[in-house]
Design an enzyme around this catalytic site. Structure first.
Site, PDB file in Angstrom:
ATOM      1  N   HIS A  51       0.780  -1.082  -0.087  1.00 18.67           N
ATOM      2  CA  HIS A  51       0.113  -0.154  -0.015  1.00 18.67           C
ATOM      3  C   HIS A  51       0.815   1.230   0.026  1.00 18.67           C
ATOM      4  O   HIS A  51       0.705   1.939  -0.791  1.00 18.67           O
ATOM      5  CB  HIS A  51      -0.925   0.031   1.277  1.00 18.67           C
ATOM      6  CG  HIS A  51      -1.973  -1.163   0.930  1.00 18.67           C
ATOM      7  ND1 HIS A  51      -3.356  -0.835   1.094  1.00 18.67           N
ATOM      8  CD2 HIS A  51      -1.677  -2.450   1.404  1.00 18.67           C
ATOM      9  CE1 HIS A  51      -3.874  -2.019   1.090  1.00 18.67           C
ATOM     10  NE2 HIS A  51      -2.991  -2.826   1.269  1.00 18.67           N
ATOM     11  N   ASP A  75      -6.819   5.184   1.457  1.00 14.19           N
ATOM     12  CA  ASP A  75      -7.089   3.813   1.078  1.00 14.19           C
ATOM     13  C   ASP A  75      -8.240   3.352   1.248  1.00 14.19           C
ATOM     14  O   ASP A  75      -9.016   3.344   1.982  1.00 14.19           O
ATOM     15  CB  ASP A  75      -5.906   3.220   1.896  1.00 14.19           C
ATOM     16  CG  ASP A  75      -5.439   1.710   1.350  1.00 14.19           C
ATOM     17  OD1 ASP A  75      -6.275   1.125   1.159  1.00 14.19           O
ATOM     18  OD2 ASP A  75      -3.940   1.779   1.706  1.00 14.19           O
TER      19      ASP A  75
HETATM   20  N1  UDP Z   1     -10.474  -4.319  -0.302  1.00 18.85           N
HETATM   21  C1  UDP Z   1     -11.283  -3.740  -0.535  1.00 18.85           C
HETATM   22  N2  UDP Z   1     -12.005  -3.365   0.481  1.00 18.85           N
HETATM   23  C2  UDP Z   1     -11.676  -3.522   1.930  1.00 18.85           C
HETATM   24  C3  UDP Z   1     -10.458  -4.132   2.022  1.00 18.85           C
HETATM   25  C4  UDP Z   1      -9.858  -4.529   1.067  1.00 18.85           C
HETATM   26  O1  UDP Z   1     -11.906  -3.702  -1.620  1.00 18.85           O
HETATM   27  O2  UDP Z   1     -12.394  -3.003   2.683  1.00 18.85           O
HETATM   28  C5  UDP Z   1      -9.417  -5.201  -1.427  1.00 18.85           C
HETATM   29  C6  UDP Z   1      -8.298  -4.299  -1.798  1.00 18.85           C
HETATM   30  O3  UDP Z   1      -8.030  -4.153  -3.105  1.00 18.85           O
HETATM   31  C7  UDP Z   1      -7.016  -4.908  -1.341  1.00 18.85           C
HETATM   32  C8  UDP Z   1      -7.722  -6.544  -1.606  1.00 18.85           C
HETATM   33  O4  UDP Z   1      -9.138  -6.166  -1.115  1.00 18.85           O
HETATM   34  O5  UDP Z   1      -5.970  -4.805  -1.934  1.00 18.85           O
HETATM   35  C9  UDP Z   1      -7.105  -7.661  -0.697  1.00 18.85           C
HETATM   36  O6  UDP Z   1      -7.049  -7.396   0.834  1.00 18.85           O
HETATM   37  P1  UDP Z   1      -5.671  -7.760   1.228  1.00 18.85           P
HETATM   38  O7  UDP Z   1      -6.242  -8.565   2.695  1.00 18.85           O
HETATM   39  O8  UDP Z   1      -5.198  -9.027   0.489  1.00 18.85           O
HETATM   40  O9  UDP Z   1      -4.869  -6.935   1.582  1.00 18.85           O
HETATM   41  P2  UDP Z   1      -3.272  -6.437   0.975  1.00 18.85           P
HETATM   42  O10 UDP Z   1      -2.674  -7.449   0.513  1.00 18.85           O
HETATM   43  O11 UDP Z   1      -4.029  -5.517  -0.274  1.00 18.85           O
HETATM   44  O12 UDP Z   1      -3.047  -5.423   1.934  1.00 18.85           O
END
Ligand code: UDP
Ligand code: UDP
Length: 466
Positions: free
Chosen positions: A23, A123
């Site tokens: 992120h 974010d």
């Molecule tokens: N995401 C979303 N809404 C949320 C949280 C996450 O659309 O409230 C999406 C976002 O694209 C994120 C993805 O879900 O990148 C997958 O989340 P993950 O837990 O894999 O987190 P990351 O690896 O992106 O930190």
């Protein structure tokens, strides 16, 4: 046009990533390109950060961009029951919660910035908490979505699946309006399917709130995910959806280059090396790592493997021999190099010797592979990664064996890994397709390109005359 009685002030935007390097990276790269477009930028980060990689990356960025104002958002202590809960055992996820819990501190921080802000970019993970705060301040709120448009379509549509039945009842195949391909239930981030998990609750709340933001910035480009972007922007997925603004690929900055030399890679033939890296926060089990080692040997390819044994880098202290077994490194030394630690991924992907990338399909890694024209063997491990892998496969950017389980599920055997890598490295069509897509990516961010134009348009919208 400014005249003698008014002067144009640089639009001032504050950026607030959530937690995890994946992120932070995309926010920092956006910050750098906003500086280039003559925005004034404030970068707000939760303090303390979770990993060393995040702290080092932030420090490098701030010394390369002294014009960016940095604000530490001092987090309130965790609620003891949250910190102890099994749902929050992922330290990055716990950090999202700490930021949300500390959100009452945001309004005074944003109000204190000078000159006053033109917009706030945060974010998706934080949107349901932050949108009401910025609305109260009458401050435009943009979301930077750190994944593909495919994933955004799911995040946007997901609340409709829930509203219909008053419970999360997901069909085996989800047909999102306006999209010609279906999304399989098995691609959905596993945590979302557990309705009681705070991630599922947040995902739903954040998805619902999306319609209230001023726009969604995406690290993708028009000619890559054309249909999905169009469906979102025409309100086919969700009526009244805010503008989805592709501004990618968001490019790595100069300061990210490490002064490391790639001596080992320099000695390898063109396109002969497969590079293996699962991003900043994905560690396979030891058993799976050893199968991967076996697969690399069976592939008979040369390889550069970035080994990660623990989710948080500060805890990743075991020696390579302990992780892979004594003798493995020695036995492969003519063909492969195993490194533990942080590498300059952009530098590796741009090296002429690299011909393929085994990746967890984190969206930053996918866009970087596209930027350098390297085909991917997508091996999703969690989160949005199957949604990204689907994009990789659909657009001919690489392979994805979709029967391979998530991290922690059924073990993928060395033999199957070896076969898939061999196929990746020998597929000329993939190389051709990914080279074409690389050209498209470069056009999108060049002068007059679609992503570049979108950024200029955003600047115009935020420009204020005083
Ligand atoms: N995401 C979303 N809404 C949320 C949280 C996450 O659309 O409230 C999406 C976002 O694209 C994120 C993805 O879900 O990148 C997958 O989340 P993950 O837990 O894999 O987190 P990351 O690896 O992106 O930190
Ligand atoms: N990365 C890197 N060196 C490493 C490991 C990762 O530069 O040793 C970078 C990689 O280039 C990418 C980011 O870390 O920009 C990882 O983001 P991604 O979305 O691929 O995965 P995540 O870490 O969020 O799971």
């Amino acid at each position: 046009m400014s005249n003698s009685s008014s002067k144009t002030q640089l639009p001032h935007v504050a950026l607030f990533p959530s937690s995890g390097l994946g992120h932070l990276i995309v926010f920092v790269r956006l910050a750098a390109s906003l500086v280039k477009q003559k925005f004034q930028v404030t970068l707000i980060t939760g303090y303390p950060l979770v990993s060393d990689a995040e702290s080092k990356f932030l420090a490098h960025f701030l010394s390369a961009f002294p014009q960016v104002i940095s604000k530490d958002f001092h987090l309130l202590p965790h609620d003891p029951s949250t910190a102890k809960s099994d749902s929050y055992k992922d330290p990055f996820f716990l950090q999202f919660e700490a930021i949300r819990r500390s959100s009452p501190l945001l309004s005074p921080l944003l109000s204190s910035l000078s000159p006053p802000l033109s917009a706030f970019i945060s974010d998706i993970f934080l949107s349901s908490t932050f949108i009401p705060i910025t609305a109260h301040l009458h401050l435009p709120n943009y979301i930077l979505f750190p994944s593909c448009a495919n994933m955004l379509s799911l995040a946007a549509y997901f609340p409709s699946l829930v509203n219909i039945t008053e419970e999360i009842n997901i069909p085996e195949e989800i047909n999102i309006p306006g999209l010609s391909t279906k999304i399989s239930k098995s691609w959905i981030p596993p945590l979302i399917l557990d309705v009681t998990h705070p991630f599922a609750i947040q995902f739903l709340e954040n998805g619902k709130k999306l319609v209230e933001c001023n726009g969604i910035l995406m690290n993708t480009f028009d000619s890559l995910e054309t249909e999905t972007l169009k469906a979102l922007n025409e309100g086919k997925v969700i009526n009244g959806f805010p503008p989805v603004i592709p501004i990618g690929p968001v490019l790595p900055c100069e300061f990210e280059k490490q002064v490391s030399s790639f001596t080992w890679l320099d000695d390898q033939p063109d396109g002969s090396v497969v590079y293996i890296c699962f991003g900043s926060r994905t560690a396979l089990s030891r058993e799976q790592l050893r199968e991967l080692g076996d697969g690399l040997v069976k592939s008979e390819c040369r390889f550069l493997w970035i080994l990660k044994d623990k989710k948080v880098d500060k805890e990743d202290v075991a020696e390579i021999d302990e992780v892979l077994g004594k003798g493995f490194v020695e036995s492969v030394k003519d063909k492969g190099l195993v490194i533990k630690g942080w590498v300059d991924q952009g530098g590796i992907l741009s090296h002429r010797a690299v011909g393929g990338f085994v990746s967890h399909a984190g969206w930053n890694s996918v866009t970087e592979a596209i930027w350098h024209g390297v085909p991917i063997l997508a091996w999703p491990q969690g989160g949005d990664q199957k949604m990204c892998a689907a994009v990789v496969r659909r657009f001919g950017l690489g392979l994805w064996v979709d029967s391979w389980d998530w991290n922690g599920g059924e073990l993928v055997k060395g033999e199957d890994i070896g076969k898939a890598i061999k196929e990746l490295m020998g597929d000329e069509n993939l190389k051709l397709q990914v080279t074409n897509t690389k050209e498209e990516a470069r056009k999108a961010v060049a002068d007059g390109g679609s992503s570049q134009n979108n950024l200029l348009k955003l600047r115009k919208e935020l420009e204020i005359c005083i």
